[in-house]
Design a protein around this motif. Structure first.
Motif, mmCIF file in Angstrom:
data_model
loop_
_atom_site.group_PDB
_atom_site.id
_atom_site.type_symbol
_atom_site.label_atom_id
_atom_site.label_comp_id
_atom_site.label_asym_id
_atom_site.label_seq_id
_atom_site.Cartn_x
_atom_site.Cartn_y
_atom_site.Cartn_z
ATOM 1 N N VAL A 64 0.834 -1.206 0.000
ATOM 2 C CA VAL A 64 0.000 0.000 0.000
ATOM 3 C C VAL A 64 0.865 1.250 0.000
ATOM 4 C CG1 VAL A 64 -1.617 1.345 1.396
ATOM 5 C CG2 VAL A 64 -1.972 -1.116 1.075
ATOM 6 N N LYS A 65 1.894 1.226 0.820
ATOM 7 C CA LYS A 65 2.743 2.403 0.968
ATOM 8 C C LYS A 65 3.449 2.771 -0.329
ATOM 9 C CE LYS A 65 6.898 3.821 3.494
ATOM 10 N NZ LYS A 65 7.886 3.410 4.508
ATOM 11 N N HIS A 66 3.875 1.778 -1.093
ATOM 12 C CA HIS A 66 4.678 2.037 -2.294
ATOM 13 C C HIS A 66 3.877 1.961 -3.595
ATOM 14 C CE1 HIS A 66 8.555 2.119 -0.191
ATOM 15 N NE2 HIS A 66 8.054 1.155 0.573
ATOM 16 N N SER A 67 2.551 1.845 -3.473
ATOM 17 C CA SER A 67 1.737 1.761 -4.691
ATOM 18 C C SER A 67 1.209 3.120 -5.142
ATOM 19 C CB SER A 67 0.561 0.804 -4.466
ATOM 20 O OG SER A 67 -0.294 1.292 -3.441
ATOM 21 N N VAL A 68 1.757 4.193 -4.610
ATOM 22 C CA VAL A 68 1.330 5.540 -5.004
ATOM 23 C C VAL A 68 1.830 5.839 -6.415
ATOM 24 C CG1 VAL A 68 1.500 7.995 -4.477
ATOM 25 C CG2 VAL A 68 1.317 6.303 -2.614
ATOM 26 N N ASP A 69 0.954 6.391 -7.225
ATOM 27 C CA ASP A 69 1.307 6.767 -8.602
ATOM 28 C C ASP A 69 1.214 8.282 -8.709
ATOM 29 O OD1 ASP A 69 1.533 7.160 -11.376
ATOM 30 O OD2 ASP A 69 0.701 5.169 -11.765
ATOM 31 N N SER A 75 1.964 10.128 -11.117
ATOM 32 C CA SER A 75 1.631 10.606 -12.461
ATOM 33 C C SER A 75 0.128 10.630 -12.717
ATOM 34 C CB SER A 75 2.311 9.718 -13.510
ATOM 35 O OG SER A 75 1.840 8.384 -13.417
ATOM 36 N N GLY A 76 -0.652 10.217 -11.725
ATOM 37 C CA GLY A 76 -2.100 10.259 -11.879
ATOM 38 C C GLY A 76 -2.708 8.961 -12.350
ATOM 39 N N GLY A 77 -1.919 7.921 -12.510
ATOM 40 C CA GLY A 77 -2.446 6.631 -12.924
ATOM 41 C C GLY A 77 -3.153 5.922 -11.784
ATOM 42 N N GLU A 78 -3.678 4.731 -12.059
ATOM 43 C CA GLU A 78 -4.409 3.971 -11.043
ATOM 44 C C GLU A 78 -3.512 2.855 -10.501
ATOM 45 O OE1 GLU A 78 -7.905 0.847 -11.338
ATOM 46 O OE2 GLU A 78 -8.712 2.896 -11.446
ATOM 47 N N PRO A 79 -3.031 2.987 -9.268
ATOM 48 C CA PRO A 79 -2.208 1.925 -8.680
ATOM 49 C C PRO A 79 -3.065 0.701 -8.368
ATOM 50 C CG PRO A 79 -2.631 3.636 -7.065
ATOM 51 C CD PRO A 79 -3.198 4.138 -8.356
ATOM 52 N N HIS A 80 -2.439 -0.449 -8.343
ATOM 53 C CA HIS A 80 -3.192 -1.665 -8.054
ATOM 54 C C HIS A 80 -2.345 -2.601 -7.194
ATOM 55 C CE1 HIS A 80 -0.867 -2.650 -11.694
ATOM 56 N NE2 HIS A 80 -0.842 -3.883 -11.210
ATOM 57 N N ILE A 81 -3.071 -3.411 -6.423
ATOM 58 C CA ILE A 81 -2.450 -4.400 -5.528
ATOM 59 C C ILE A 81 -3.143 -5.728 -5.768
ATOM 60 C CG2 ILE A 81 -2.041 -5.082 -3.133
ATOM 61 C CD1 ILE A 81 -2.082 -2.122 -2.399
ATOM 62 N N THR A 82 -2.364 -6.782 -5.920
ATOM 63 C CA THR A 82 -2.901 -8.132 -6.102
ATOM 64 C C THR A 82 -2.380 -9.032 -4.988
ATOM 65 O OG1 THR A 82 -2.999 -7.881 -8.506
ATOM 66 C CG2 THR A 82 -3.035 -10.129 -7.636
ATOM 67 N N GLU A 140 1.750 -26.861 1.713
ATOM 68 C CA GLU A 140 2.313 -25.525 1.854
ATOM 69 C C GLU A 140 1.251 -24.469 1.591
ATOM 70 O OE1 GLU A 140 7.043 -25.834 0.665
ATOM 71 O OE2 GLU A 140 5.586 -25.270 -0.882
ATOM 72 N N LEU A 141 1.414 -23.344 2.264
ATOM 73 C CA LEU A 141 0.600 -22.164 2.004
ATOM 74 C C LEU A 141 1.454 -21.171 1.233
ATOM 75 C CD1 LEU A 141 -1.856 -20.280 2.418
ATOM 76 C CD2 LEU A 141 -0.820 -19.577 4.587
ATOM 77 N N HIS A 142 0.980 -20.788 0.038
ATOM 78 C CA HIS A 142 1.697 -19.821 -0.789
ATOM 79 C C HIS A 142 0.972 -18.478 -0.701
ATOM 80 C CE1 HIS A 142 3.737 -23.031 -3.555
ATOM 81 N NE2 HIS A 142 3.868 -23.287 -2.264
ATOM 82 N N PHE A 143 1.728 -17.451 -0.329
ATOM 83 C CA PHE A 143 1.190 -16.096 -0.244
ATOM 84 C C PHE A 143 1.923 -15.235 -1.271
ATOM 85 C CE2 PHE A 143 1.919 -11.802 1.534
ATOM 86 C CZ PHE A 143 0.621 -11.320 1.481
ATOM 87 N N PHE A 144 1.146 -14.615 -2.145
ATOM 88 C CA PHE A 144 1.716 -13.769 -3.190
ATOM 89 C C PHE A 144 1.136 -12.361 -3.054
ATOM 90 C CE2 PHE A 144 1.270 -11.833 -7.444
ATOM 91 C CZ PHE A 144 2.603 -11.782 -7.821
ATOM 92 N N CYS A 145 2.010 -11.363 -3.055
ATOM 93 C CA CYS A 145 1.581 -9.968 -2.952
ATOM 94 C C CYS A 145 2.371 -9.153 -3.981
ATOM 95 C CB CYS A 145 1.821 -9.442 -1.543
ATOM 96 S SG CYS A 145 1.295 -7.721 -1.300
ATOM 97 N N MET A 146 1.618 -8.447 -4.826
ATOM 98 C CA MET A 146 2.240 -7.636 -5.873
ATOM 99 C C MET A 146 1.596 -6.257 -5.886
ATOM 100 S SD MET A 146 1.781 -6.274 -9.134
ATOM 101 C CE MET A 146 0.416 -7.205 -9.805
ATOM 102 N N ASN A 147 2.414 -5.241 -6.051
ATOM 103 C CA ASN A 147 1.884 -3.880 -6.168
ATOM 104 C C ASN A 147 2.602 -3.143 -7.297
ATOM 105 O OD1 ASN A 147 4.113 -3.747 -3.847
ATOM 106 N ND2 ASN A 147 4.065 -1.741 -4.834
ATOM 107 N N SER A 148 1.860 -2.286 -7.941
ATOM 108 C CA SER A 148 2.487 -1.410 -8.941
ATOM 109 C C SER A 148 3.238 -0.315 -8.205
ATOM 110 C CB SER A 148 1.411 -0.787 -9.836
ATOM 111 O OG SER A 148 0.498 -0.011 -9.059
ATOM 112 N N LYS A 149 4.207 0.294 -8.880
ATOM 113 C CA LYS A 149 4.941 1.385 -8.259
ATOM 114 C C LYS A 149 5.362 2.388 -9.320
ATOM 115 C CE LYS A 149 9.613 -0.594 -8.203
ATOM 116 N NZ LYS A 149 10.770 -0.939 -7.373
ATOM 117 N N ASP A 150 5.551 3.599 -8.877
ATOM 118 C CA ASP A 150 5.955 4.691 -9.745
ATOM 119 C C ASP A 150 7.418 5.013 -9.458
ATOM 120 O OD1 ASP A 150 6.366 7.029 -11.145
ATOM 121 O OD2 ASP A 150 4.416 7.887 -10.643
#
Length: 358
Positions: free
Chosen positions: A276-281, A283-290, A299-309
């Motif tokens: 959340v902290k690093h997904s700020v854009d 340039s005015g675009g739309e940041p997203h987190i998956t 096993e438990l697999h945890f995947f976290c991805m965020n867009s970044k500017d």
């Protein structure tokens, strides 16, 4: 069969180490020593009253040597690292005891005036043979005391390690929670200036959010469903605070599976908070987190991805990376080397993959 052997080994170790079986251990020592001496070839050389006198004398002196070794020589010298002095005193104890027994037998024969087929005389060969046999018997008591000391020391070390582990884990959790709250309050402060009404709503949601953190999140482990709900509430807060933020959370669709999986609380919070902290854009675009939770075998697999500017620079550079460093240490303490963590950072995307054993 294997479980039965392990149970027997455990029971035997308890008999050797546990103070509850002290009387039993002493009884075994006394009985076994008497049986060994009674049925030895050495004892069969004589008969009559002298035979019983010899048996009781050897038995009494041997038991005395065992207890002097166990309760004086071993704790006072051996356990304190004075090994050379221990060996000297131990050898001296055996030598003097055997000399005393030999002299006692000779005095008894002289005073009783017994007429044996041969006179009683302990030759050098017999004396040294008896010396080494006696040393071997008494050293068994040294080994038992050493094993007891080793076992109890291991138990104390394991207990201290567990206490240290719990203290460090609690300290890390206490560092992670304020770090998360600090970032959230920074966002609310900025929102108060631009949209006070929305800031008021966020504060109300935050109070409900923190209630879970304070009252419902202090157990050693929590159901995975509760953690996912917690993360969803956190992301809903962020989407309420920030208009341009899209979030996608994928979880297993098997009914009830999330309630049967337990994980340490707040284990994924730092990764999501960092996204959340690093997904700020700027340039005015739309940041997203998956975010994805997947069960693969055991096993438990945890995947976290965020867009970044690339142009975005966080305000608190001084504390940047503190949360990730803490969570890495926490994972090491909780799972040792039984986990897998990869962090991948590119110009426009940041992602982590965490695999945990179930």
């Amino acid at each position: 069969m294997k479980a039965g052997l392990e149970l027997k080994n455990t029971n035997l170790l308890q008999v050797i180490v546990d103070d509850r079986y002290r009387i039993l251990r002493h009884a075994v020592l006394l009985v076994v020593s008497l049986v060994v001496i009674t049925y030895s070839n050495w004892q069969a050389e004589y008969s009559g009253p002298f035979n019983y006198f010899r048996l009781l004398s050897v038995y009494g002196v041997l038991i005395a040597m065992c207890y002097i070794n166990m309760y004086i020589l071993v704790p006072v010298y051996f356990f304190k690292g004075r090994y050379v002095l221990y060996l000297i005193l131990f050898s001296l104890l055996v030598f003097l005891s055997l000399t005393f027994i030999s002299g006692l037998f000779q005095v008894y024969l002289d005073s009783a005036g017994m007429q044996l087929g041969h006179g009683y005389k302990e030759d050098d060969h017999g004396f040294f043979e008896g010396f080494f046999i006696t040393v071997s018997i008494i050293l068994i008591t040294t080994m038992i005391k050493l094993f007891q000391r080793w076992t109890k020391d291991n138990e104390r070390i394991a207990e201290l390690n567990n206490i240290t582990l719990r203290m460090e884990l609690n300290e890390l959790r206490n560092q992670i929670n304020p770090h998360f709250l600090f970032n959230m309050l920074n966002g609310i402060k900025a929102l108060i200036r631009t949209d006070p009404e929305k800031a008021n709503l966020v504060i109300m949601r935050l109070s409900e959010f923190l209630r879970y953190q304070i009252y419902d999140n202090n157990e050693e482990k929590t159901p995975l469903r509760s953690e996912i709900t917690f993360l969803s509430n956190f992301l809903n807060l962020e989407m309420l605070r920030r208009d341009k933020l899209s979030v996608d959370i994928n979880i297993p669709d098997t009914p009830g599976i999330l309630d049967g999986i337990f994980v340490p609380p707040n284990l994924f919070t730092t990764f999501v908070e960092n996204a959340v902290k690093h997904s700020v854009d700027v340039s005015g675009g739309e940041p997203h987190i998956t975010i994805k939770f997947v069960i693969v075998d055991a096993e438990l697999h945890f995947f976290c991805m965020n867009s970044k500017d690339p142009l975005f620079i966080p305000n608190d550079q001084k504390n940047s990376g503190l949360g990730l460093a803490n969570i890495k240490r926490r994972l090491q303490l909780l799972y040792q080397n039984n986990y897998f963590l990869t962090i991948d950072s590119t110009e426009n995307q940041f992602s982590i993959l965490l695999k945990l054993p179930l």
